[in-house]
Design an enzyme around this catalytic site. Structure first.
Site, mmCIF file in Angstrom:
data_model
loop_
_atom_site.group_PDB
_atom_site.id
_atom_site.type_symbol
_atom_site.label_atom_id
_atom_site.label_comp_id
_atom_site.label_asym_id
_atom_site.label_seq_id
_atom_site.Cartn_x
_atom_site.Cartn_y
_atom_site.Cartn_z
ATOM 1 N N CYS A 1 -4.258 0.996 8.698
ATOM 2 C CA CYS A 1 -2.995 0.576 8.123
ATOM 3 C C CYS A 1 -3.058 -0.910 7.760
ATOM 4 O O CYS A 1 -3.384 -1.740 8.585
ATOM 5 C CB CYS A 1 -1.888 0.826 9.124
ATOM 6 S SG CYS A 1 -2.091 2.406 9.955
ATOM 7 N N CYS B 1 2.671 8.383 1.798
ATOM 8 C CA CYS B 1 3.076 7.365 2.770
ATOM 9 C C CYS B 1 3.402 6.088 2.009
ATOM 10 O O CYS B 1 2.590 5.620 1.218
ATOM 11 C CB CYS B 1 1.913 7.139 3.747
ATOM 12 S SG CYS B 1 2.187 5.784 4.903
ATOM 13 N N SER C 1 9.404 6.098 10.362
ATOM 14 C CA SER C 1 8.863 5.684 11.646
ATOM 15 C C SER C 1 9.326 4.261 11.962
ATOM 16 O O SER C 1 9.235 3.370 11.120
ATOM 17 C CB SER C 1 7.330 5.731 11.582
ATOM 18 O OG SER C 1 6.781 5.277 12.783
ATOM 19 N N ASN D 1 -7.242 3.525 14.217
ATOM 20 C CA ASN D 1 -8.048 3.228 13.043
ATOM 21 C C ASN D 1 -8.528 1.794 13.227
ATOM 22 O O ASN D 1 -7.727 0.868 13.137
ATOM 23 C CB ASN D 1 -7.174 3.291 11.786
ATOM 24 C CG ASN D 1 -7.342 4.580 11.025
ATOM 25 O OD1 ASN D 1 -8.429 5.152 10.975
ATOM 26 N ND2 ASN D 1 -6.259 5.032 10.436
ATOM 27 N N GLY E 1 5.175 -2.530 6.966
ATOM 28 C CA GLY E 1 6.536 -2.975 7.221
ATOM 29 C C GLY E 1 7.285 -2.141 8.241
ATOM 30 O O GLY E 1 6.833 -1.083 8.664
ATOM 31 N N GLU E 2 8.433 -2.664 8.657
ATOM 32 C CA GLU E 2 9.301 -1.980 9.614
ATOM 33 C C GLU E 2 10.581 -1.575 8.871
ATOM 34 O O GLU E 2 11.427 -2.422 8.568
ATOM 35 C CB GLU E 2 9.601 -2.927 10.793
ATOM 36 C CG GLU E 2 10.699 -2.461 11.731
ATOM 37 C CD GLU E 2 10.551 -1.009 12.214
ATOM 38 O OE1 GLU E 2 9.461 -0.610 12.652
ATOM 39 O OE2 GLU E 2 11.545 -0.276 12.127
ATOM 40 N N GLU F 1 0.818 -1.205 0.000
ATOM 41 C CA GLU F 1 0.000 0.000 0.000
ATOM 42 C C GLU F 1 0.852 1.255 0.000
ATOM 43 O O GLU F 1 1.906 1.303 0.619
ATOM 44 C CB GLU F 1 -0.843 0.052 1.271
ATOM 45 C CG GLU F 1 -1.897 -0.994 1.337
ATOM 46 C CD GLU F 1 -2.763 -0.820 2.586
ATOM 47 O OE1 GLU F 1 -3.096 -1.833 3.192
ATOM 48 O OE2 GLU F 1 -3.070 0.330 2.942
ATOM 49 N N SER G 1 7.506 4.857 17.371
ATOM 50 C CA SER G 1 6.163 4.463 17.820
ATOM 51 C C SER G 1 6.246 3.985 19.257
ATOM 52 O O SER G 1 6.749 2.901 19.539
ATOM 53 C CB SER G 1 5.614 3.359 16.919
ATOM 54 O OG SER G 1 5.541 3.823 15.600
ATOM 55 N N LEU G 2 5.757 4.814 20.167
ATOM 56 C CA LEU G 2 5.871 4.500 21.592
ATOM 57 C C LEU G 2 4.655 3.688 22.044
ATOM 58 O O LEU G 2 4.785 2.582 22.534
ATOM 59 C CB LEU G 2 5.979 5.811 22.373
ATOM 60 C CG LEU G 2 7.042 5.919 23.453
ATOM 61 C CD1 LEU G 2 8.355 5.308 23.048
ATOM 62 C CD2 LEU G 2 7.228 7.389 23.830
ATOM 63 N N ASN G 3 3.511 4.298 21.916
ATOM 64 C CA ASN G 3 2.214 3.605 22.103
ATOM 65 C C ASN G 3 1.885 3.154 23.515
ATOM 66 O O ASN G 3 0.774 2.675 23.776
ATOM 67 C CB ASN G 3 2.066 2.418 21.144
ATOM 68 C CG ASN G 3 2.111 2.857 19.679
ATOM 69 O OD1 ASN G 3 1.803 4.003 19.376
ATOM 70 N ND2 ASN G 3 2.508 1.980 18.792
ATOM 71 N N CYS H 1 4.588 -7.462 7.606
ATOM 72 C CA CYS H 1 5.438 -7.001 8.702
ATOM 73 C C CYS H 1 5.605 -8.117 9.720
ATOM 74 O O CYS H 1 4.697 -8.914 9.941
ATOM 75 C CB CYS H 1 4.819 -5.778 9.385
ATOM 76 S SG CYS H 1 5.930 -4.976 10.576
ATOM 77 N N CYS I 1 2.593 -5.877 16.120
ATOM 78 C CA CYS I 1 1.862 -4.969 17.015
ATOM 79 C C CYS I 1 0.385 -5.380 17.011
ATOM 80 O O CYS I 1 -0.195 -5.632 15.961
ATOM 81 C CB CYS I 1 2.026 -3.526 16.529
ATOM 82 S SG CYS I 1 3.745 -2.997 16.480
ATOM 83 N N CYS J 1 -2.364 -3.480 14.857
ATOM 84 C CA CYS J 1 -2.014 -3.136 13.469
ATOM 85 C C CYS J 1 -2.462 -4.226 12.515
ATOM 86 O O CYS J 1 -2.202 -5.408 12.738
ATOM 87 C CB CYS J 1 -0.501 -2.927 13.357
ATOM 88 S SG CYS J 1 0.026 -2.577 11.677
HETATM 89 N N1 SAH Z 1 6.755 -0.190 11.558
HETATM 90 C C1 SAH Z 1 6.818 1.243 11.665
HETATM 91 C C2 SAH Z 1 6.126 1.998 10.556
HETATM 92 C C3 SAH Z 1 4.767 1.502 10.122
HETATM 93 S S1 SAH Z 1 3.423 1.758 11.265
HETATM 94 C C4 SAH Z 1 6.308 1.680 13.022
HETATM 95 O O1 SAH Z 1 5.814 0.845 13.768
HETATM 96 O O2 SAH Z 1 6.438 2.841 13.373
HETATM 97 C C5 SAH Z 1 3.225 3.513 11.269
HETATM 98 C C6 SAH Z 1 2.412 4.043 12.448
HETATM 99 O O3 SAH Z 1 1.071 3.580 12.375
HETATM 100 C C7 SAH Z 1 2.950 3.578 13.792
HETATM 101 O O4 SAH Z 1 3.058 4.660 14.661
HETATM 102 C C8 SAH Z 1 1.885 2.600 14.269
HETATM 103 O O5 SAH Z 1 1.868 2.545 15.670
HETATM 104 C C9 SAH Z 1 0.633 3.188 13.654
HETATM 105 N N2 SAH Z 1 -0.483 2.263 13.522
HETATM 106 C C10 SAH Z 1 -0.455 0.943 13.240
HETATM 107 N N3 SAH Z 1 -1.693 0.432 13.206
HETATM 108 C C11 SAH Z 1 -2.549 1.439 13.455
HETATM 109 C C12 SAH Z 1 -3.966 1.553 13.558
HETATM 110 N N4 SAH Z 1 -4.752 0.502 13.361
HETATM 111 N N5 SAH Z 1 -4.488 2.762 13.837
HETATM 112 C C13 SAH Z 1 -3.691 3.839 13.995
HETATM 113 N N6 SAH Z 1 -2.360 3.804 13.903
HETATM 114 C C14 SAH Z 1 -1.779 2.613 13.643
#
Ligand code: SAH
Length: 373
Positions: free
Chosen positions: A362, A132, A220, A319, A190-191, A96, A243-245, A139, A143, A146
């Site tokens: 995503c 983007c 990121s 999302n 992906g990462e 994507e 990405s801290l989260n 990936c 997470c 995701c």
């Molecule tokens: N792997 C990298 C880049 C891809 S994800 C990373 O983790 O940063 C990019 C961003 O989207 C990250 O901050 C991730 O936490 C966020 N993300 C993933 N799934 C999501 C979702 N369902 N809703 C909102 N943000 C999301």
């Protein structure tokens, strides 16, 4: 894209193209002509490189070479202007990419010029856009919120395939950097730091070839700590987002299993040591999950953890998507979280959701399209 398997030129640097031309007994300036045709002209076929003699174009095709620009397999346009692309690579794997007209304000406050606006082409109703792009097919990081994680990792993308996504989207939209302002985020599938060399090769092609300044790019990472230091040492590099989260290890490990390998302490130590340029800020991303990591106490804990780091925080309300066991917090909850961080002096932005009507989450586009086909 041709259906026959061709070797892709998209991915070659100026030096590599020059060498190729010299090996074919051609003058070395032909290398630059090809470089410009691929990354500035964004040709889709060797035949379209009008600066090369016809005989040379034919020789290149006979050698089994092609451009290798990813093919637009699906395109969805949202009512908010967001365009989501499913882009097919030469082996049929797809990823994507998303175009967001005018950015979403998330670039603001990080010391770049990306948040400014400018007068431009009146025919277009936006004057800058953020693209983007993906770094891997699927990936491996897993997470829990995701959708890309649900696909698992299929393979790495090459540098040409990463840069090629930008070429395909620019071509489709008839947008031309550097005159047209384009921001780039490596935040798709992906990462990037688990495909580090190819990601960095793409950055160089995008800077030198496509002419998008590094200051308009952000990568990121989910927190691949050893690569953060490598990245800081790069002479040419995008800005860094992490990405801290979650504000503590217990919660972060639950949401992001890679936290077992690189916990918050090691991650934030790497963030503290990261060599920022003048006026540059780090970005911390924080996806808010309803009733999980979005309480006022989490905001206070987060503020403590990032104290003293020259950083801003981007809040993203989840999302939602099929197969994701979390919900999206109400707007008021997101704003309360933001105001706690702001009161502690941390610049905090809320990223607005994009393209909810076109499989916004995503990784959701690929999964949805593949489930339908
Ligand atoms: N792997 C990298 C880049 C891809 S994800 C990373 O983790 O940063 C990019 C961003 O989207 C990250 O901050 C991730 O936490 C966020 N993300 C993933 N799934 C999501 C979702 N369902 N809703 C909102 N943000 C999301």
């Amino acid at each position: 894209m041709s259906t026959e398997k061709e070797s892709a030129l998209l991915g070659f640097s100026l030096q590599q193209l020059t060498k190729l031309m010299e090996e074919l007994g051609e003058p070395s300036y032909r290398g630059r002509q090809m470089f410009e045709a691929i990354y500035q002209g964004r040709v889709e076929r060797i035949d379209d490189i009008s600066t090369l003699p016809l005989t040379l174009r034919r020789r290149l095709v006979e050698k089994g070479l092609g451009i290798g620009q990813p093919e637009v397999q699906k395109r969805f346009v949202s009512s908010d202007g967001t365009v989501r692309y499913l882009l097919a690579m030469s082996d049929g794997q797809s990823v994507e990419a998303v175009l967001m007209p005018e950015g979403d304000g998330g670039e603001a406050g990080d010391g770049s010029e990306a948040g400014d606006s400018r007068e431009t082409d009146p025919a277009r109703n936006w004057d800058r856009a953020t693209i983007c792009i993906s770094s891997q097919v699927g990936c491996a990081v897993d997470c829990q919120f995701c959708l890309t994680a649900l696909l698992g990792v299929k393979r790495n993308l090459s540098g040409g395939e990463i840069a090629g996504q930008v070429c395909a989207v620019l071509q489709d939209q008839q947008v031309n950097p550097p005159q047209d302002r384009v921001n780039l985020v490596f935040m798709g599938m992906g990462e990037p730091f688990l495909n580090y060399e190819n990601f960095m090769a793409a950055v160089r092609l995008l800077v030198d070839g496509v002419r998008i300044p590094e200051s308009r790019m952000t990568v990121s990472t989910a927190g691949v700590v050893p690569r953060i230091a490598d990245f800081g040492a790069e002479p040419v590099r995008p800005k860094l987002a992490i990405s801290l989260n979650a504000p503590n290890d217990e919660l972060r490990t639950r949401l992001m299993p890679l936290n077992r390998k690189w916990n918050l302490e090691t991650l934030l130590a790497a963030a503290r040591e990261f060599p920022l340029r003048a006026r540059e800020r780090l970005t911390f991303e924080y996806v808010l999950l309803d009733g999980v990591n979005d309480a006022p106490d989490h905001a206070r804990e987060l503020a403590e953890r990032v104290r003293g780091i020259r950083a801003k925080i981007n809040l993203i309300a989840l999302n939602p998507g099929p197969g994701i066991g979390y919900g999206t917090p109400a707007a008021g909850r997101v704003m309360e979280f933001q105001s706690i961080l702001m009161a502690k002096g941390i610049p905090t932005f809320i990223r607005r959701p994009r393209g909810r009507d076109i499989f916004a989450a995503c990784g959701q586009l690929k999964g949805t399209v593949e489930a339908l086909s």
